[in-house]
Design a protein around this motif. Structure first.
Motif, PDB file in Angstrom:
ATOM      1  N   VAL A 555      66.479  44.002 104.555  1.00  0.00           N
ATOM      2  CA  VAL A 555      65.600  44.490 103.616  1.00  0.00           C
ATOM      3  C   VAL A 555      66.072  44.737 102.238  1.00  0.00           C
ATOM      4  N   GLY A 556      67.407  44.959 102.137  1.00  0.00           N
ATOM      5  CA  GLY A 556      68.026  45.023 100.906  1.00  0.00           C
ATOM      6  C   GLY A 556      67.916  43.848  99.969  1.00  0.00           C
ATOM      7  N   ASP A 557      68.380  42.573 100.723  1.00  0.00           N
ATOM      8  CA  ASP A 557      68.225  41.263 100.115  1.00  0.00           C
ATOM      9  C   ASP A 557      66.857  40.996  99.627  1.00  0.00           C
ATOM     10  N   ALA A 558      65.827  41.603 100.407  1.00  0.00           N
ATOM     11  CA  ALA A 558      64.213  41.109 100.290  1.00  0.00           C
ATOM     12  C   ALA A 558      63.950  41.902  98.783  1.00  0.00           C
ATOM     13  N   VAL A 559      64.506  43.176  99.068  1.00  0.00           N
ATOM     14  CA  VAL A 559      64.180  43.882  97.509  1.00  0.00           C
ATOM     15  C   VAL A 559      64.735  43.242  96.369  1.00  0.00           C
ATOM     16  N   ASN A 560      66.145  42.798  96.499  1.00  0.00           N
ATOM     17  CA  ASN A 560      66.584  42.262  95.388  1.00  0.00           C
ATOM     18  C   ASN A 560      66.040  40.989  94.892  1.00  0.00           C
ATOM     19  N   GLN A 561      65.553  40.159  96.008  1.00  0.00           N
ATOM     20  CA  GLN A 561      65.002  38.794  95.610  1.00  0.00           C
ATOM     21  C   GLN A 561      63.531  38.907  94.787  1.00  0.00           C
ATOM     22  N   SER A 562      62.871  40.169  95.537  1.00  0.00           N
ATOM     23  CA  SER A 562      61.546  40.416  94.956  1.00  0.00           C
ATOM     24  C   SER A 562      61.731  40.759  93.285  1.00  0.00           C
ATOM     25  N   VAL A 563      62.543  41.638  93.046  1.00  0.00           N
ATOM     26  CA  VAL A 563      62.772  42.052  91.652  1.00  0.00           C
ATOM     27  C   VAL A 563      63.424  40.716  90.889  1.00  0.00           C
ATOM     28  N   VAL A 564      64.166  39.965  91.122  1.00  0.00           N
ATOM     29  CA  VAL A 564      64.786  38.734  90.531  1.00  0.00           C
ATOM     30  C   VAL A 564      63.634  37.817  90.207  1.00  0.00           C
ATOM     31  N   VAL A 565      62.975  37.630  91.400  1.00  0.00           N
ATOM     32  CA  VAL A 565      61.955  36.568  91.252  1.00  0.00           C
ATOM     33  C   VAL A 565      60.714  36.840  90.338  1.00  0.00           C
ATOM     34  N   THR A 566      60.242  38.363  90.459  1.00  0.00           N
ATOM     35  CA  THR A 566      59.354  38.756  89.417  1.00  0.00           C
ATOM     36  C   THR A 566      59.928  38.685  87.989  1.00  0.00           C
ATOM     37  N   PHE A 567      61.099  39.030  87.781  1.00  0.00           N
ATOM     38  CA  PHE A 567      61.605  38.691  86.212  1.00  0.00           C
ATOM     39  C   PHE A 567      61.408  37.447  85.869  1.00  0.00           C
ATOM     40  N   LEU A 568      61.932  36.505  86.593  1.00  0.00           N
ATOM     41  CA  LEU A 568      61.893  35.054  86.317  1.00  0.00           C
ATOM     42  C   LEU A 568      60.581  34.522  85.983  1.00  0.00           C
ATOM     43  N   LEU A 569      59.666  34.939  87.077  1.00  0.00           N
ATOM     44  CA  LEU A 569      58.453  34.365  87.011  1.00  0.00           C
ATOM     45  C   LEU A 569      57.580  34.991  85.926  1.00  0.00           C
ATOM     46  N   LEU A 570      57.917  36.213  85.497  1.00  0.00           N
ATOM     47  CA  LEU A 570      57.300  36.996  84.561  1.00  0.00           C
ATOM     48  C   LEU A 570      57.135  36.159  83.187  1.00  0.00           C
ATOM     49  N   PHE A 571      58.611  35.949  82.657  1.00  0.00           N
ATOM     50  CA  PHE A 571      58.749  35.315  81.294  1.00  0.00           C
ATOM     51  C   PHE A 571      58.178  34.059  81.359  1.00  0.00           C
ATOM     52  N   PHE A 572      58.410  33.068  82.478  1.00  0.00           N
ATOM     53  CA  PHE A 572      57.642  31.849  82.628  1.00  0.00           C
ATOM     54  C   PHE A 572      56.201  31.913  82.240  1.00  0.00           C
ATOM     55  N   VAL A 573      55.415  32.789  82.915  1.00  0.00           N
ATOM     56  CA  VAL A 573      53.976  32.919  82.902  1.00  0.00           C
ATOM     57  C   VAL A 573      53.604  33.646  81.404  1.00  0.00           C
ATOM     58  N   ASN A 574      54.473  34.545  81.002  1.00  0.00           N
ATOM     59  CA  ASN A 574      54.230  35.009  79.765  1.00  0.00           C
ATOM     60  C   ASN A 574      54.156  34.006  78.476  1.00  0.00           C
ATOM     61  N   PHE A 575      55.037  33.039  78.644  1.00  0.00           N
ATOM     62  CA  PHE A 575      55.354  31.904  77.744  1.00  0.00           C
ATOM     63  C   PHE A 575      54.029  31.218  77.865  1.00  0.00           C
ATOM     64  N   VAL A 576      53.634  30.817  79.054  1.00  0.00           N
ATOM     65  CA  VAL A 576      52.408  29.815  79.080  1.00  0.00           C
ATOM     66  C   VAL A 576      50.957  30.560  78.719  1.00  0.00           C
ATOM     67  N   ILE A 577      50.886  31.963  78.945  1.00  0.00           N
ATOM     68  CA  ILE A 577      49.695  32.589  78.287  1.00  0.00           C
ATOM     69  C   ILE A 577      49.827  32.762  76.745  1.00  0.00           C
ATOM     70  N   THR A 578      51.032  33.084  76.463  1.00  0.00           N
ATOM     71  CA  THR A 578      51.149  33.122  74.919  1.00  0.00           C
ATOM     72  C   THR A 578      50.737  32.054  74.280  1.00  0.00           C
ATOM     73  N   THR A 579      51.322  30.700  74.535  1.00  0.00           N
ATOM     74  CA  THR A 579      51.080  29.320  74.212  1.00  0.00           C
ATOM     75  C   THR A 579      49.711  29.090  74.211  1.00  0.00           C
ATOM     76  N   LEU A 580      48.848  29.212  75.356  1.00  0.00           N
ATOM     77  CA  LEU A 580      47.494  29.051  75.461  1.00  0.00           C
ATOM     78  C   LEU A 580      46.714  29.854  74.338  1.00  0.00           C
ATOM     79  N   TYR A 581      46.948  31.178  74.677  1.00  0.00           N
ATOM     80  CA  TYR A 581      46.264  32.220  73.439  1.00  0.00           C
ATOM     81  C   TYR A 581      46.528  31.702  72.123  1.00  0.00           C
ATOM     82  N   LEU A 582      47.664  31.319  71.672  1.00  0.00           N
ATOM     83  CA  LEU A 582      47.835  30.792  70.058  1.00  0.00           C
ATOM     84  C   LEU A 582      46.888  29.669  69.786  1.00  0.00           C
ATOM     85  N   GLN A 583      46.982  28.851  70.863  1.00  0.00           N
ATOM     86  CA  GLN A 583      46.388  27.315  70.846  1.00  0.00           C
ATOM     87  C   GLN A 583      44.682  27.621  70.813  1.00  0.00           C
ATOM     88  N   LEU A 584      44.440  28.496  71.841  1.00  0.00           N
ATOM     89  CA  LEU A 584      42.925  28.728  71.751  1.00  0.00           C
ATOM     90  C   LEU A 584      42.104  29.672  70.782  1.00  0.00           C
TER      91      LEU A 584
END
Length: 590
Positions: A555-584
């Motif tokens: 359970v502890g490992d799963a909680v740690n993984q969920s937070v870390v994966v969310t952080f990493l994916l969050l910044f990547f998706v933010n980059f994608v959305i921001t790039t598309l917005y500025l282009q469109l």
């Protein structure tokens, strides 16, 4: 007559560890079958495979003619309604009372009115001796009482196939005997096909019509109790007598060496199979067949009549595994780390699609969604506000300093506010939600997972995605939208305060530059990010919770993984959305 269960060539492994291979058996419809074997031989894994909770690497499992291995999950959920399953620890839902746990299947899958449900539930509770305890929650009763409550829930819908995992664990000898008698009465009344996993030798001798035994990663023997109990097979004889001398040792890894050291010959068995026989008096077979339990009511079991007919006519044959086949090396399929990572990514993507589809299906768990929304907001709003103030201040100070250096201080307000609304607010909001609400969601689902509550829900024919994941994901999305607006306001006010007070900026210029350059799309993109980020935080938290490894560490490992994966994916998706917005979306001219 009970449901049919036919297993052909079933093989299951976890990583490099092969649990058992090429298991083939058919549960005689309506009869009671007991599955024996030393600890760690995969008996519980076999039960979970029968109901589609675990996916084998090879083989078929036909339930009333439908293959549980290849069937779609929606079809499996429907088939599981024919099962009644008792897990090792009862797998009761911790937030519900004993009464509500037992009533749960009736409320989900029948149109019975509450008085009818109450009558049925109290009848089952009386059968297992829990009348008077129905108001208590699982945390307030003993392990044995949880087991009996789990049995009442398994029997409440009168299933055609009943699977019971170690019914005697946590029970004293008297209650174990009463439970065995109860199972016999249930079989006589319903003619249900029953399979019981047990280590209790007395129960195995007197209750079932058929017995099977798993040992050294295979089914070594399966057939009628009349033949099974009278065999002089050394493994079966040692297990049934509890003798420390024999091929079964303290661990399966040493069993093959013990077999060689004790010296066993191979003799022809039925149907060309090979049975192990001892050269000396190490194996002790039973000379007199123990008397089988009979219903106290005097009812003649239809399954018992069919069983005796099968034995008398020779239709029931004792299967004995080929010992030479057992010792052959069997390659276990393994997956590399990149493949496992791709599998996890695929599972996350599949859960996202399932969540989106389940949102549109009925019934919708509205109450659960509201409760989860309130919980996520309650644990996240104060941290989000506290974090948003320094974020807004840092952005305003940094941009204010930069614009002064280049002589464009009149644009400080526009740059600061747009940075807060488009970038800082959605990211801060989601980070707080993932670290507070998402972590709690992952821990809760992980705890349910290791207590078998998730599997119990699937067995009851209820989709955990629709019942648990959808409300939590929607709660994270709703909380993200709400908190994003709050963080945007607080962040903008913080930036305004520090720019005007600390850096001596002009109040009117700060706001005027924002209104001159901002457009409505700039505000909407922030809310769009909040929705997407909230969805990601909720799905990742639920995914890791549903796939938690056993134990508190899992359970502890799963909680740690969920937070870390969310952080990493969050910044990547933010980059994608921001790039598309500025282009469109073209910027607004000053």
């Amino acid at each position: 007559m009970g449901g049919t269960v036919e297993v052909q060539g079933l093989t299951k492994s976890f990583g490099r560890q092969n649990i058992w291979h090429d298991v083939t058996l058919t549960l005689p419809p309506g009869e009671i079958t007991a599955l024996l074997g030393p600890s760690g031989t995969g008996k519980s894994v076999f039960l979970k495979s029968l109901i589609g909770l675990l996916e084998p690497e090879a083989g078929t499992i036909l339930i009333d003619g439908v293959d549980m291995v290849t069937a779609k999950e929606s079809r499996r959920l429907d088939l599981r309604k024919r099962f009644g399953v008792l897990f090792q620890d009862g797998a009761l839902f911790g937030s519900l009372s004993v009464y509500d746990n037992v009533a749960f299947p009736l409320r989900e899958h029948t149109k019975l009115r509450e008085p009818e449900i109450r009558s049925t539930v109290l009848e089952k509770l009386e059968m297992v001796g829990l009348v008077g305890q129905e108001h208590k929650v699982p945390g307030e009763i003993s392990g044995g009482m949880k087991k009996r409550a789990g049995l009442a829930r398994a029997l409440v819908t009168d299933p055609s196939i009943i699977l019971i995992d170690e019914p005697d664990s946590g029970l004293d000898p008297v209650r174990t005997s009463n439970l065995a008698q109860l199972l016999m009465e249930v079989n006589a009344a319903t003619d249900a096909t029953m399979m019981i996993v047990t280590h209790n030798i007395e129960l195995a001798r007197t209750l079932p019509d058929n017995l099977g035994m798993l040992y050294r990663r295979e089914l070594v023997m399966f057939g009628p109790r009349e033949d099974f109990l009278l065999t002089d097979h050394p493994v079966v004889s040692q297990f049934m007598s509890g003798d420390p001398e024999g091929p079964i040792g303290m661990s399966e890894e040493t069993d093959h060496r013990r077999t060689d050291q004790l010296g066993y010959d191979s003799l022809p068995g039925p149907d060309g199979a090979t049975a192990l026989m001892t050269r000396h008096a190490g194996a002790r077979s039973i000379e007199v067949l123990p008397r089988q339990l009979v219903p106290r009511s005097g009812t003649v079991r239809a399954s018992g009549v069919r069983h005796r007919e099968r034995v008398t006519t020779g239709a029931a044959q004792l299967y004995v595994a080929d010992d030479e086949e057992r010792d052959r090396a069997r390659p276990v399929p393994t997956r590399s780390a990149p493949v496992r990572a791709l599998d996890a990514t695929g599972d996350l993507f599949a859960l996202s699609l399932d969540t989106a589809a389940a949102t549109l299906r009925r019934p919708f768990a509205l109450r659960e969604a509201i409760e989860q929304f309130w919980f996520v907001v309650r644990v996240s709003w104060i941290p989000a506000m506290l974090v948003s103030i320094p974020f807004g201040a840092v952005i305003a100070l940094q941009l204010g300093t930069l614009t002064v250096q280049i002589g464009a201080q009149s644009f400080t307000g526009a740059a600061s506010v747009l940075a807060v609304v488009q970038q800082a607010a959605p990211i801060v909001t989601t980070l707080v939600i993932a670290g507070a609400g998402g972590a709690a969601i992952c821990a809760e689902l992980g705890a349910r997972r290791i207590r078998d509550e998730i599997d119990a829900m699937r067995v009851l024919g209820i989709s955990p995605v629709q019942r648990l994941v959808v409300p939590r994901v929607l709660a994270c999305m709703g909380a993200a939208v709400l908190l994003n607006g709050l963080v945007s306001v607080v962040g903008v006010l913080g930036g305004y305060f520090f720019n005007v007070i600390v850096q001596g900026g002009t109040p009117g210029a700060y706001l005027a530059s924002f209104t001159a350059l901002a457009q409505i799309e700039d505000l909407w993109v922030g809310e769009l990010k909040a929705i997407v980020f909230g969805f990601l935080a909720g799905v990742i938290a639920c995914h890791r919770g549903l796939n938690t490894a056993p134990g508190p560490k899992g359970v502890g490992d799963a909680v740690n993984q969920s937070v870390v994966v969310t952080f990493l994916l969050l910044f990547f998706v933010n980059f994608v959305i921001t790039t598309l917005y500025l282009q469109l979306v073209p910027g607004k001219a000053a």
